[in-house]
Design a protein around this motif. Sequence first.
Motif, PDB file in Angstrom:
ATOM      1  N   LEU A  16     -17.820   1.739 -11.231  1.00 35.85           N
ATOM      2  CA  LEU A  16     -16.525   1.312 -11.763  1.00 35.85           C
ATOM      3  C   LEU A  16     -15.364   1.941 -10.985  1.00 35.85           C
ATOM      4  CD1 LEU A  16     -17.404   1.535 -15.555  1.00 35.85           C
ATOM      5  CD2 LEU A  16     -17.004  -0.563 -14.229  1.00 35.85           C
ATOM      6  N   LEU A  17     -15.491   3.227 -10.648  1.00 33.65           N
ATOM      7  CA  LEU A  17     -14.445   3.882  -9.862  1.00 33.65           C
ATOM      8  C   LEU A  17     -14.315   3.242  -8.485  1.00 33.65           C
ATOM      9  CD1 LEU A  17     -14.998   7.638 -10.749  1.00 33.65           C
ATOM     10  CD2 LEU A  17     -12.923   6.302 -11.154  1.00 33.65           C
ATOM     11  N   GLY A  18     -15.438   2.904  -7.892  1.00 29.37           N
ATOM     12  CA  GLY A  18     -15.411   2.239  -6.589  1.00 29.37           C
ATOM     13  C   GLY A  18     -14.696   0.904  -6.658  1.00 29.37           C
ATOM     14  N   ARG A  19     -14.985   0.140  -7.702  1.00 28.79           N
ATOM     15  CA  ARG A  19     -14.325  -1.163  -7.872  1.00 28.79           C
ATOM     16  C   ARG A  19     -12.823  -0.980  -8.106  1.00 28.79           C
ATOM     17  NH1 ARG A  19     -16.254  -5.336  -5.945  1.00 28.79           N
ATOM     18  NH2 ARG A  19     -15.126  -6.524  -7.487  1.00 28.79           N
ATOM     19  N   ALA A  20     -12.463  -0.014  -8.943  1.00 28.75           N
ATOM     20  CA  ALA A  20     -11.045   0.245  -9.204  1.00 28.75           C
ATOM     21  C   ALA A  20     -10.348   0.720  -7.927  1.00 28.75           C
ATOM     22  CB  ALA A  20     -10.891   1.276 -10.322  1.00 28.75           C
ATOM     23  N   ALA A  21     -11.024   1.584  -7.173  1.00 25.34           N
ATOM     24  CA  ALA A  21     -10.444   2.077  -5.925  1.00 25.34           C
ATOM     25  C   ALA A  21     -10.240   0.941  -4.927  1.00 25.34           C
ATOM     26  CB  ALA A  21     -11.329   3.174  -5.328  1.00 25.34           C
ATOM     27  N   ALA A  22     -11.216   0.057  -4.823  1.00 23.73           N
ATOM     28  CA  ALA A  22     -11.093  -1.078  -3.903  1.00 23.73           C
ATOM     29  C   ALA A  22      -9.916  -1.962  -4.312  1.00 23.73           C
ATOM     30  CB  ALA A  22     -12.391  -1.884  -3.883  1.00 23.73           C
ATOM     31  N   ARG A  23      -9.770  -2.195  -5.603  1.00 27.66           N
ATOM     32  CA  ARG A  23      -8.633  -3.010  -6.074  1.00 27.66           C
ATOM     33  C   ARG A  23      -7.321  -2.300  -5.777  1.00 27.66           C
ATOM     34  NH1 ARG A  23      -5.907  -3.910 -11.290  1.00 27.66           N
ATOM     35  NH2 ARG A  23      -4.794  -5.869 -11.019  1.00 27.66           N
ATOM     36  N   GLY A  24      -7.275  -0.996  -6.046  1.00 24.47           N
ATOM     37  CA  GLY A  24      -6.072  -0.220  -5.776  1.00 24.47           C
ATOM     38  C   GLY A  24      -5.707  -0.228  -4.300  1.00 24.47           C
ATOM     39  N   ARG A  25      -6.706  -0.019  -3.426  1.00 27.45           N
ATOM     40  CA  ARG A  25      -6.448  -0.050  -1.977  1.00 27.45           C
ATOM     41  C   ARG A  25      -5.921  -1.410  -1.552  1.00 27.45           C
ATOM     42  NH1 ARG A  25     -11.019   3.062  -1.841  1.00 27.45           N
ATOM     43  NH2 ARG A  25     -12.357   1.276  -1.478  1.00 27.45           N
ATOM     44  N   ALA A  26      -6.498  -2.474  -2.094  1.00 29.89           N
ATOM     45  CA  ALA A  26      -6.045  -3.819  -1.732  1.00 29.89           C
ATOM     46  C   ALA A  26      -4.600  -4.050  -2.168  1.00 29.89           C
ATOM     47  CB  ALA A  26      -6.970  -4.867  -2.351  1.00 29.89           C
ATOM     48  N   LEU A  27      -4.260  -3.627  -3.366  1.00 25.23           N
ATOM     49  CA  LEU A  27      -2.890  -3.799  -3.854  1.00 25.23           C
ATOM     50  C   LEU A  27      -1.902  -3.002  -3.002  1.00 25.23           C
ATOM     51  CD1 LEU A  27      -3.510  -3.593  -7.716  1.00 25.23           C
ATOM     52  CD2 LEU A  27      -2.710  -5.612  -6.436  1.00 25.23           C
ATOM     53  N   VAL A  28      -2.251  -1.756  -2.685  1.00 25.29           N
ATOM     54  CA  VAL A  28      -1.356  -0.922  -1.876  1.00 25.29           C
ATOM     55  C   VAL A  28      -1.268  -1.466  -0.453  1.00 25.29           C
ATOM     56  CG1 VAL A  28      -1.018   1.387  -0.893  1.00 25.29           C
ATOM     57  CG2 VAL A  28      -1.633   1.139  -3.304  1.00 25.29           C
ATOM     58  N   ALA A  29      -2.395  -1.867   0.126  1.00 26.79           N
ATOM     59  CA  ALA A  29      -2.377  -2.408   1.485  1.00 26.79           C
ATOM     60  C   ALA A  29      -1.490  -3.643   1.565  1.00 26.79           C
ATOM     61  CB  ALA A  29      -3.802  -2.738   1.941  1.00 26.79           C
ATOM     62  N   GLU A  30      -1.563  -4.501   0.566  1.00 29.22           N
ATOM     63  CA  GLU A  30      -0.719  -5.700   0.533  1.00 29.22           C
ATOM     64  C   GLU A  30       0.757  -5.326   0.432  1.00 29.22           C
ATOM     65  OE1 GLU A  30       0.014  -9.198  -2.680  1.00 29.22           O
ATOM     66  OE2 GLU A  30      -2.077  -8.855  -2.119  1.00 29.22           O
ATOM     67  N   ALA A  31       1.066  -4.360  -0.420  1.00 35.65           N
ATOM     68  CA  ALA A  31       2.456  -3.917  -0.583  1.00 35.65           C
ATOM     69  C   ALA A  31       2.982  -3.282   0.705  1.00 35.65           C
ATOM     70  CB  ALA A  31       2.560  -2.938  -1.756  1.00 35.65           C
ATOM     71  N   LEU A  32       2.143  -2.492   1.365  1.00 35.78           N
ATOM     72  CA  LEU A  32       2.558  -1.854   2.616  1.00 35.78           C
ATOM     73  C   LEU A  32       2.719  -2.883   3.732  1.00 35.78           C
ATOM     74  CD1 LEU A  32       0.388   1.391   2.580  1.00 35.78           C
ATOM     75  CD2 LEU A  32       2.851   1.182   2.115  1.00 35.78           C
ATOM     76  N   ALA A  33       1.868  -3.901   3.738  1.00 38.48           N
ATOM     77  CA  ALA A  33       1.961  -4.945   4.762  1.00 38.48           C
ATOM     78  C   ALA A  33       3.312  -5.648   4.701  1.00 38.48           C
ATOM     79  CB  ALA A  33       0.818  -5.946   4.602  1.00 38.48           C
ATOM     80  N   GLU A  34       3.879  -5.755   3.508  1.00 39.43           N
ATOM     81  CA  GLU A  34       5.210  -6.358   3.370  1.00 39.43           C
ATOM     82  C   GLU A  34       6.277  -5.510   4.055  1.00 39.43           C
ATOM     83  OE1 GLU A  34       5.896  -7.205  -0.774  1.00 39.43           O
ATOM     84  OE2 GLU A  34       4.107  -8.482  -0.888  1.00 39.43           O
ATOM     85  N   GLN A  35       5.968  -4.227   4.275  1.00 42.17           N
ATOM     86  CA  GLN A  35       6.871  -3.313   4.990  1.00 42.17           C
ATOM     87  C   GLN A  35       6.431  -3.149   6.451  1.00 42.17           C
ATOM     88  OE1 GLN A  35       9.631  -2.143   3.542  1.00 42.17           O
ATOM     89  NE2 GLN A  35       9.041  -3.205   1.662  1.00 42.17           N
ATOM     90  N   ASN A  36       5.493  -3.994   6.884  1.00 45.57           N
ATOM     91  CA  ASN A  36       4.909  -3.910   8.230  1.00 45.57           C
ATOM     92  C   ASN A  36       4.258  -2.545   8.483  1.00 45.57           C
ATOM     93  OD1 ASN A  36       5.627  -6.563   9.102  1.00 45.57           O
ATOM     94  ND2 ASN A  36       7.736  -5.832   9.278  1.00 45.57           N
ATOM     95  N   MET A  37       3.564  -2.052   7.478  1.00 40.39           N
ATOM     96  CA  MET A  37       2.921  -0.743   7.559  1.00 40.39           C
ATOM     97  C   MET A  37       1.465  -0.892   7.128  1.00 40.39           C
ATOM     98  SD  MET A  37       3.256   2.569   8.152  1.00 40.39           S
ATOM     99  CE  MET A  37       5.017   2.687   8.345  1.00 40.39           C
ATOM    100  N   ARG A  38       0.594  -0.157   7.808  1.00 38.30           N
ATOM    101  CA  ARG A  38      -0.815  -0.115   7.420  1.00 38.30           C
ATOM    102  C   ARG A  38      -1.075   1.180   6.665  1.00 38.30           C
ATOM    103  NH1 ARG A  38      -1.752  -2.350  13.040  1.00 38.30           N
ATOM    104  NH2 ARG A  38      -1.739  -0.179  13.626  1.00 38.30           N
ATOM    105  N   MET A  39      -2.194   1.202   5.928  1.00 39.47           N
ATOM    106  CA  MET A  39      -2.501   2.310   5.025  1.00 39.47           C
ATOM    107  C   MET A  39      -2.515   3.665   5.743  1.00 39.47           C
ATOM    108  SD  MET A  39      -3.368   2.539   1.674  1.00 39.47           S
ATOM    109  CE  MET A  39      -4.401   1.199   1.177  1.00 39.47           C
ATOM    110  N   TRP A  40      -3.311   3.807   6.829  1.00 43.94           N
ATOM    111  CA  TRP A  40      -3.401   5.100   7.499  1.00 43.94           C
ATOM    112  C   TRP A  40      -2.086   5.477   8.163  1.00 43.94           C
ATOM    113  CZ3 TRP A  40      -6.075   9.158   6.750  1.00 43.94           C
ATOM    114  CH2 TRP A  40      -7.347   9.075   6.195  1.00 43.94           C
ATOM    115  N   HIS A  41      -1.328   4.505   8.612  1.00 40.02           N
ATOM    116  CA  HIS A  41      -0.022   4.795   9.188  1.00 40.02           C
ATOM    117  C   HIS A  41       0.896   5.387   8.118  1.00 40.02           C
ATOM    118  CE1 HIS A  41      -1.752   2.325  12.297  1.00 40.02           C
ATOM    119  NE2 HIS A  41      -0.720   2.551  13.083  1.00 40.02           N
TER     120      HIS A  41
END
Length: 145
Positions: A16-41
């Motif tokens: 369950l934590l893995g699934r929640a983490a994957a969803r969280g990463r996807a949401l944050v990655a999408e939000a950062l992409a709108e700022q032209n930024m990637r997660m590790w950056h």
Amino acid sequence: MSEAPLPAIRSLPSWLLGRAAARGRALVAEALAEQNMRMWHHVVLSAVRDLGPVAQADLGRGVRLDPKDLVGILNDLQSAGLVVREPDPEDRRKNAVSLTGEGARLLKRCEAAARAANDELLAPLSAAEREQFTGMLLRISGTAD
């Protein structure tokens, strides 16, 4: 209708934590992409703000990133005018990394976007449940002070 497949696996907190983490990463990655930024950056930019000026090697250890990967990310960030690498005044054989004004402005926008994405992730929880959940995650993640 039959029971969902893999009920034993789907009941494990780790799954369950893995699934929640994957969803969280996807949401944050999408939000950062709108700022032209990637997660590790974003992670590196945030660490430079918190630690800078910081020796490149110390930065890599701080974010637990392979030195080769860090160099690529820093090259991207420097090319975009978000960080500068200059000789470390304490040891001129090393590079010290600092945030630029543009880097600070972008980081502020990215942090707001990441907070909004996390708010979306935790929307089903009340404010008290969010605080309790975050506290529990800190305890089990091994990152609590």
